[in-house]
Design a protein around this motif. Sequence first.
Motif, PDB file in Angstrom:
ATOM      1  N   ASP A  51     -28.011 -16.249  -5.968  1.00  0.00           N
ATOM      2  CA  ASP A  51     -28.701 -15.113  -5.598  1.00  0.00           C
ATOM      3  C   ASP A  51     -28.400 -15.130  -4.037  1.00  0.00           C
ATOM      4  O   ASP A  51     -28.255 -13.681  -3.463  1.00  0.00           O
ATOM      5  CB  ASP A  51     -30.042 -14.821  -5.926  1.00  0.00           C
ATOM      6  N   TYR A  52     -28.800 -16.232  -3.420  1.00  0.00           N
ATOM      7  CA  TYR A  52     -28.651 -16.031  -1.877  1.00  0.00           C
ATOM      8  C   TYR A  52     -28.030 -17.301  -1.561  1.00  0.00           C
ATOM      9  O   TYR A  52     -28.030 -18.255  -2.051  1.00  0.00           O
ATOM     10  CB  TYR A  52     -30.148 -16.170  -1.378  1.00  0.00           C
ATOM     11  N   VAL A  64     -28.763 -14.713   6.250  1.00  0.00           N
ATOM     12  CA  VAL A  64     -28.927 -14.724   4.939  1.00  0.00           C
ATOM     13  C   VAL A  64     -27.919 -13.800   4.318  1.00  0.00           C
ATOM     14  O   VAL A  64     -27.719 -12.461   4.724  1.00  0.00           O
ATOM     15  CB  VAL A  64     -30.285 -14.340   4.627  1.00  0.00           C
ATOM     16  N   TYR A  65     -27.234 -14.339   3.320  1.00  0.00           N
ATOM     17  CA  TYR A  65     -26.396 -13.451   2.572  1.00  0.00           C
ATOM     18  C   TYR A  65     -27.041 -13.194   1.003  1.00  0.00           C
ATOM     19  O   TYR A  65     -27.135 -14.278   0.336  1.00  0.00           O
ATOM     20  CB  TYR A  65     -24.909 -14.259   1.950  1.00  0.00           C
ATOM     21  N   ASP A  66     -27.201 -12.051   0.900  1.00  0.00           N
ATOM     22  CA  ASP A  66     -27.983 -11.561  -0.345  1.00  0.00           C
ATOM     23  C   ASP A  66     -26.729 -11.248  -1.330  1.00  0.00           C
ATOM     24  O   ASP A  66     -26.028 -10.362  -1.318  1.00  0.00           O
ATOM     25  CB  ASP A  66     -28.949 -10.367  -0.264  1.00  0.00           C
TER      26      ASP A  66
END
Length: 185
Positions: A51-52, A64-66
């Motif tokens: 998810d992240y 942060v890569y969502d």
Amino acid sequence: NLSTILTREGISMARVDEISKKSLLTFDVRRLKVNNAFYFFKNRTDSLKVDYFIYEIDPVDYVVYDLKDSLRVSRGKKPIITQVKTASGVINSSLWKTFAEQALNTDLALALANDIYAWSIDFYGLQKGDKFRVVYEENFVFGKSIGIGRIFAAQFVHSNEDFYAFRFTQGNEDSYFDEKGKSLK
């Protein structure tokens, strides 16, 4: 590189390309550095799905890569706690060794030698018994030191002569002066 990191977690090359392009304005993934920490947060119901993805740029900044449905990229900062500290010591062999023996941040020794007293004291000619005292800031993230901040004042006793340094800020520039107001540069 990013593709190696993400494909090991089952993320397709097409998605890696999308992540790379989408994050360009926030963080250029070509700037990933060896040994910087990164973390994956997996989906609660499907442990194979990420998810992240979080990458630490440095001890304070992170990205942060969502990766859920629509890709979002954002930057964040960890909270920095600044403490005002004092340190003092007597030189037995070298300034560096004295700092190391006292578990003081060696960046502080470099700042004293290169930034503050570079024009006043020959640090290659230090003698046993020379002394120092300093008031400075040290920055911490989650209890871990990430370096020193400002040095407010220092005293160095070299060959029984006192060398004082007091920080003075004028405009956006910091300079150091002795107890008589004379610039140390």
